[in-house]
Structures are given as structure tokens and as C-alpha cells.
Write a protein that holds these residues in place. Structure first.
Motif, short mmCIF file in Angstrom:
data_model
loop_
_atom_site.label_atom_id
_atom_site.label_comp_id
_atom_site.label_asym_id
_atom_site.label_seq_id
_atom_site.Cartn_x
_atom_site.Cartn_y
_atom_site.Cartn_z
N PHE A 1 0.68 -1.20 -0.06
CA PHE A 1 0.29 0.00 -0.03
C PHE A 1 0.81 1.39 -0.06
O PHE A 1 0.42 2.07 -0.66
N ARG A 2 2.05 1.06 0.72
CA ARG A 2 2.90 2.48 0.89
C ARG A 2 3.33 2.58 -0.46
O ARG A 2 3.60 3.75 -0.92
N GLU A 3 3.97 1.82 -1.14
CA GLU A 3 4.86 1.84 -2.39
C GLU A 3 3.81 2.02 -3.40
O GLU A 3 4.39 2.86 -4.40
N PHE A 4 3.11 1.19 -3.27
CA PHE A 4 2.08 1.20 -4.95
C PHE A 4 0.83 1.95 -4.72
O PHE A 4 0.19 2.32 -5.97
N VAL A 5 0.47 2.71 -3.78
CA VAL A 5 -0.92 3.31 -3.69
C VAL A 5 -0.52 4.72 -3.19
O VAL A 5 -0.61 5.61 -3.82
N ILE A 6 0.17 5.02 -1.72
CA ILE A 6 0.31 5.84 -1.18
C ILE A 6 1.19 6.90 -2.02
O ILE A 6 0.93 7.89 -2.36
N VAL B 1 -1.32 9.77 3.01
CA VAL B 1 -2.19 8.72 3.81
C VAL B 1 -1.14 8.33 4.60
O VAL B 1 -0.24 7.49 4.55
N GLU B 2 -1.98 8.21 6.07
CA GLU B 2 -1.17 7.49 7.25
C GLU B 2 -1.85 6.19 7.54
O GLU B 2 -2.97 6.31 7.83
N ILE B 3 -0.93 4.96 7.76
CA ILE B 3 -1.63 3.83 7.98
C ILE B 3 -1.26 3.47 9.44
O ILE B 3 -0.09 3.41 9.93
N GLN B 4 -1.99 3.12 10.33
CA GLN B 4 -1.95 2.76 11.58
C GLN B 4 -2.06 1.23 11.48
O GLN B 4 -3.49 0.64 11.50
#
Lengths: 377, 285
Positions: free
Chosen positions: A77-82, A93-96
Motif C-alpha cells: 500500500f505504501r509503495e504502490f498506492v500512497i 495517507v497514514e496507516i496505523q
């Protein structure tokens, strides 16, 4: 000496520039003409750049908050979406990371001011949120890529956007288990004494396991007694029942337990590490759930949430998510041959997928947990 | 005088308000939740959740197991922790520093990390099995995980430092001259321990044991992972009710049962050991 040399060189450079300008007539340009030309250049070059900048930074300054599963999932998600979204739109976007049920609890505990703009959860998590009226409905107009999702995957209609399918399969260690497992009933085999590890129904995988056992022992959600009777009878075989998939994987990797029902992606990961784990689709069929993204009504940036979800449903992101866990996608995204052979739910097996009434399951999850623990005590 | 009284009032009011807001108010809210009436959609007052808990033998057995694990952990921590705490207190400060560090370091580690470490240690392919096989004490790997013994060992390791520190802080205040005086009066080591050290160290032992008991009965990660769901403790049951089942009133009632049991055990301990504690206090004075 050096300073004198530099001044001389600078003088020679100025003379050369003067000659060049004179040749092109620029030096002789009138002041008014120069200003007109400069203005036109600024307009010509600057406006498209400004327009581009405004368009690219549609969500500049906006930060969305969501929960995550951690590990490979969050990395993808961090690499390919955010990251691409931030570059394109300025959206942050912050993911917890944590358990999905933990995130749901946080949302339900503060419904007017939840800590997230949207939540990542599994099918069993959604009924409580829908019942509490916390989810914003999503349509194809808001998220165009929803059109690519197979209709059967949208279990909750306009609520929640599925993106991957997680199936519970049987697994066993070839080194220790000589006779392959075929059915949930095999968990009761005498040769598997004190060897089975399973997920408890606090985990969504544990619920799917109970549903598989129900299919094996002729039980239904209205009457689960045969399942708990069977569990009581096979208690000697069950070495551990944990609410954590990670913990079960660790037990299988350390050969603390050698067989049991678990999510297909976890088996794929263990196989990728070179462990002698076999994956079996049980005779009773495939019981699966969907990983979903659900916008919360309270979010002040629903447009940004929709953009995020739309990005997740692109072929590129779904392919990366598949690569990470070998979980089946909910769209017809092209799958490479090496990934396809590991995916449990494909064109050949999709008919084995059993429907689950998650609303009913959610309403009786407490009773299922209680009965399960009593059976194993 | 008046000014200083006002200053004291203001100074005391700040922590008092803090406690009221962040401790008392949540407890009151949780208690109210435990009394909610499911028939009236949680609006009324009812003992339904408590009746549900006490009328189910499963929950009673979980409660019994929880208290039993708490008591055994506390007792074992006294047996193991007292000698360590005593020896640390009697060491010169320079030598004590490094040993104390070894006691404190586990407290700085995440409980999850510790528990997963134990999984590796106690596993069939783990260090303990390897050592026992190497010593030829067993002929094939044994199951140590998911047993009561394993759970007890992990709980003890997690909370032993609290007992050691508690004993050490009290013993370090006992003048060694008293032990020399006892010896000079021809008391042997055992008599000195029984008549001098133990009564004077009693406040440290009781407070340490109380701490260990409270921490052990409220554990939820350790029984969940090390117990493998076969051994249930109230903490993990409450955790599941809050996070998975979302039955908060029932979780609240269980929390209050646990709180009541804890307070009862603490009160009983203080009552039973009151003579010993008063002796310890008087002698220290």
C-alpha cells in the motif's frame, strides 16, 4: 595573478555575448517590444505549468488516516498506492497497523469522531459498522474501478469495497504427515494426535474454520452443536488454538504443530520460504472472506478516500498485492503463470466458493467463541 | 499560613483533578456499562451481566484459574525473588549496579517480544528441548508450550523483577548491624532470618507479592499465546469480548469481577500479614 586572468577572461566573454546579440538584433530591441515579448513568454510558459501544478495537487494538504494489517500488505500500500498518489495529487495517507477488529472497536467507540477516514477490514467486521450506520455508501460514479469487481464479491451491496479474497484451506507438513489431508473430518484422525494447530473464532479465519467444520459435520448456523461435539471429540488432536495468524504460522514453522486449517496466503508464504507445507482445498469447499476498504461517513475528505480506493483497484496494485500473498483478486486482472498456480480461488475452483451470511455470523460470533472455548477446555 | 494552605490546596488539586478525569471517571463509566440492561437496549439498570457470569460454570472456572495462576505466581516470586532481592540489597553499590541492570532490562522489553521469545525457547525445536536431548534426559522432543507449567514459567519471568525490586528497596533500609547483633546473641542464620530479616522485610515482600498477583491476574497476551487457548484467563476473555465480540457490558462486568477479586485478595493479604507488617514498620522506626 589569478584575479587578473579571470577579469580578462570575463571581459572577453562579454564581448563575445555582445557580438552574438548584435547579430541576432536583440541588443537593438526597443524597450516596449522587449516587455511585450517577455510578458508573452511568461504567459506562454507559466500558465500551463501553473495549471498543471493546480491539477496535480488536487488533494494537497490533505492527510487521510486508516488502519492496516502491517507487514507485506502495508508495504504494498505504501509503495504502490500512497507514494504514487502523493506524487500525483499531493494526498498523504497514514496507516496505523494493527488488528482489523481493534480498528473497528476504535471506530465503534467514538462514532462521531473516529480516528480513521476509512477502514480496512474483513467481511465479518462490516456488519457491525453497517448496523451502527458508520459507513458511507460507495458507487461506481464515485469509484469508477468498482465496475471491474465481480458482482458476487460485493457482499454488502453499496457498503465496503472488496479487493482481495482470503480463503481458509487445510495445510500439513509433508515431513510429518504421511497421509494427505482431504477433509475437515481428517483433523480428527488418530495419527494427528496433539498435532493440529488452528485459529480460534476471535480470528476471522477461525470463523471460516468453524463454517468448514459445519459443512463437514452437517451443521448449520442455526444449529452448530455438531461442530462443537466434533471439536470436543478431537480435542486431543488440537495442540493449540490461537487468535493470531502470525502465531499459528510460527507454530507451523517450528513444527510445534504439523497440520491445520489456515489462510491460503499464509501457506503460500511458508511454501515460498521452502517449508514442506502442502495446501489442500477441503472436500467441503472453500470458505473465504474479502478484504475490504470502507469509507467512513464522518470523513471530511471522501473524494480523497474514493481516489485512494480507486487506485487500489487498479491492475498494477492488485497484481502487487497478489504477488505478496497469492490471495485471489476480486477483478479479472491478468495473472502471471507463477502466481496463478498458487492462487486458491481461480476459474476452476471458483464454483467451490461457499456463500457466507456474515450478518448472521457477526450476530452470533460471541456465542461461537464461547462454545469453542468450552469445547476445548 | 493561609497563603501556604491555599498553595497546598492548588498543588493537590491538580493531581486530584487528573485522577478524577482519567481514572475515576472511566471506572464509573465502565461500572455503569456493566449494569446496563440488554432488555432496555442498555438504558436501564440490571445485574444481568453479573448473573450471566456467575451462572456459567465456564466463566467461574476461568475466574478460578485466573486467581490460582495469580496466587502461584506470587508465591513462586517470593521464593525466587526474595533471595535475589536480599543479596542485591547487601551488595556494595558498585557491584549491585550491573546485577540490578540485569533485573531491570526485561522490564524495558515489549511483552509481545518476550512472549514470542518464549515460544522459540519452549518449542519442540527450541533451546530447552535441544539441551535436554543433548543431556540425554529425553529421547525425543517434548511439548512444553500450551501447558500450565509453561504459562506459569512465563508469568513468573515477566513479573519477578517487581518482587526483586520491592524486596531490595526494603532490605536495603534494614541496618546490617541488626543481623550482626542477632548473631552475637547466638542466633543461627535461620533464626536471624526468621526473627529479624523476615519481619522487617515483610512490607517489601507483601507489596511485591501484591504487585505480582495483580499483574498476573490481569495478563492477557501471555495466556493467549503461551496457553494456546487451552488455558483461559480472565484478561484474555475480557480482551476478546471488547475487541472481537463487541459485547462491552459483559466485558465491563468481568472487569469489575476481576477488580473486586483483586481488591479482596489485597485486603485479605493485608489482614493476614498485618501483625507482621506492623512489626516490620515498628522495627524499622
Amino acid at each position: 595573478m589569478v584575479g587578473r586572468l579571470q577579469r580578462r577572461e570575463f571581459f572577453a566573454f562579454c564581448v563575445r555575448v555582445d557580438k552574438t546579440f548584435n547579430r541576432k538584433g536583440i541588443a537593438t530591441m526597443k524597450r516596449r517590444s522587449f516587455l511585450n515579448l517577455a510578458g508573452a513568454t511568461a504567459v506562454g510558459l507559466g500558465f500551463p505549468m501553473m495549471a498543471r501544478a493546480q491539477q496535480a495537487k488536487r488533494f494537497d494538504g490533505i492527510t487521510l488516516r486508516t488502519n492496516g494489517y502491517g507487514g507485506e500488505s502495508t508495504r504494498v500500500f505504501r509503495e504502490f498506492v500512497i507514494k504514487p498518489l502523493r506524487e500525483e495529487t499531493g494526498l498523504n495517507v497514514e496507516i496505523q497497523d494493527g488488528s482489523a477488529s481493534g480498528a473497528m472497536t476504535q471506530v465503534l467507540a467514538s462514532p462521531n469522531n473516529p480516528p480513521f477516514d476509512f477502514v480496512m477490514g474483513d467481511s465479518p467486521n462490516l456488519p457491525a459498522l453497517i448496523k451502527a450506520g458508520l459507513l458511507a455508501p460507495v458507487t461506481v460514479e464515485q469509484i469508477p474501478n468498482i465496475a471491474k469487481i465481480r458482482p458476487s464479491a460485493r457482499e454488502f451491496g453499496e457498503f465496503g469495497v472488496p479487493y482481495l479474497t482470503n480463503a481458509v484451506v487445510l495445510t500439513y507438513n509433508e515431513k510429518h504427515v504421511q497421509t494427505p489431508l482431504k477433509s475437515y473430518k481428517d483433523l480428527a484422525r488418530p495419527d494427528l494426535r496433539d498435532s493440529i494447530g488452528m485459529l480460534s473464532p476471535e480470528n476471522t479465519g477461525g470463523i471460516l474454520t468453524l463454517l468448514g467444520l459445519a459443512a463437514a459435520y452437517g451443521a448449520t448456523l442455526d444449529n452448530m452443536t455438531p461442530v462443537f461435539d466434533a471439536l470436543r471429540a478431537m480435542k486431543g488432536n488440537i495442540a493449540s488454538a490461537t487468535s493470531s495468524s502470525v502465531s499459528l504460522v510460527q507454530q507451523l514453522e517450528q513444527e510445534e504443530v504439523v497440520a491445520g486449517p489456515i489462510f491460503d496466503g499464509r501457506v503460500n508464504n511458508m511454501r515460498a520460504k521452502g517449508l514442506p507445507m502442502r495446501k489442500v482445498i477441503p472436500d467441503e469447499g472453500i470458505f473465504a472472506l474479502y478484504n475490504t476498504l470502507s469509507p467512513l461517513k464522518t470523513s471530511k475528505h471522501l473524494d480523497a478516500v474514493y481516489a485512494y480506493i480507486n487506485r487500489v483497484l487498479t491492475d498494477e496494485v492488485l497484481t502487487e498485492l497478489m504477488k505478496a500473498y497469492r490471495y485471489a483478486p476480486v477483478t479479472d486482472v491478468p495473472i502471471s503463470a507463477d502466481v496463478a498456480q498458487e492462487i486458491t480461488i481461480n476459474a476452476e475452483t471458483v464454483n467451490l466458493l461457499k456463500p457466507v451470511d456474515w450478518t448472521k455470523v457477526a450476530s452470533m460470533q460471541g456465542a461461537l467463541i464461547e462454545q469453542f472455548k468450552k469445547a476445548l477446555q | 499560613m493561609h497563603k501556604s494552605g491555599l498553595r497546598f490546596g492548588v498543588t493537590a488539586a491538580i493531581p486530584l483533578v487528573f485522577l478524577m478525569v482519567f481514572l475515576v471517571a472511566p471506572i464509573v463509566l465502565v461500572f455503569r456499562s456493566s449494569l446496563s440492561d440488554p432488555a432496555a437496549s442498555g438504558a436501564g439498570v440490571s445485574l444481568f451481566q453479573y448473573i450471566r457470569f456467575f451462572s456459567d460454570s465456564y466463566y467461574l472456572s476461568v475466574l478460578a484459574d485466573t486467581v490460582l495462576f495469580g496466587l502461584i505466581t506470587a508465591l513462586l516470586s517470593i521464593v525466587i525473588g526474595f533471595p535475589i532481592g536480599y543479596s542485591l540489597a547487601r551488595l556494595p553499590p558498585k557491584q549491585r549496579r550491573w546485577r540490578l541492570l540485569l533485573v531491570i532490562i526485561p522490564l524495558s522489553l515489549s511483552l509481545v517480544v518476550i512472549v514470542f521469545g518464549w515460544l522459540v525457547l519452549l518449542g519442540r525445536g527450541g533451546l530447552l528441548n535441544d539441551v535436554l536431548l543433548w543431556l540425554s534426559l529425553i529421547d525425543r522432543p517434548q511439548r512444553f508450550l500450551f501447558t500450565r507449567g509453561a504459562l506459569l514459567a512465563v508469568l513468573l519471568q515477566e513479573f519477578l523483577p517487581f518482587m526483586i525490586l520491592s524486596v531490595m528497596s526494603v532490605v536495603s533500609q534494614i541496618d546490617p548491624v541488626l543481623e550482626h547483633a542477632s548473631a552475637s546473641l547466638r542466633a543461627d542464620r535461620y533464626t536471624t532470618f526468621r526473627k529479624v530479616i523476615l519481619p522487617m522485610a515483610a512490607p517489601g515482600i507483601v507489596s511485591g507479592a501484591t504487585l505480582v498477583f495483580i499483574l498476573a491476574v490481569s495478563s492477557f497476551i501471555t495466556p493467549e499465546i503461551i496457553g494456546g487457548n487451552k488455558i483461559q484467563m480472565l484478561g484474555s476473555t475480557i480482551y476478546a469480548q471488547v475487541l472481537t465480540v463487541l459485547d462491552w457490558p459483559f466485558a465491563a462486568s468481568m472487569s469489575f469481577v476481576l477488580l473486586a477479586i483483586t481488591l479482596l485478595v489485597v485486603a485479605l493479604t493485608n489482614r493476614v500479614f498485618k501483625p507482621l507488617l506492623s512489626v516490620g514498620v515498628n522495627r524499622a522506626n
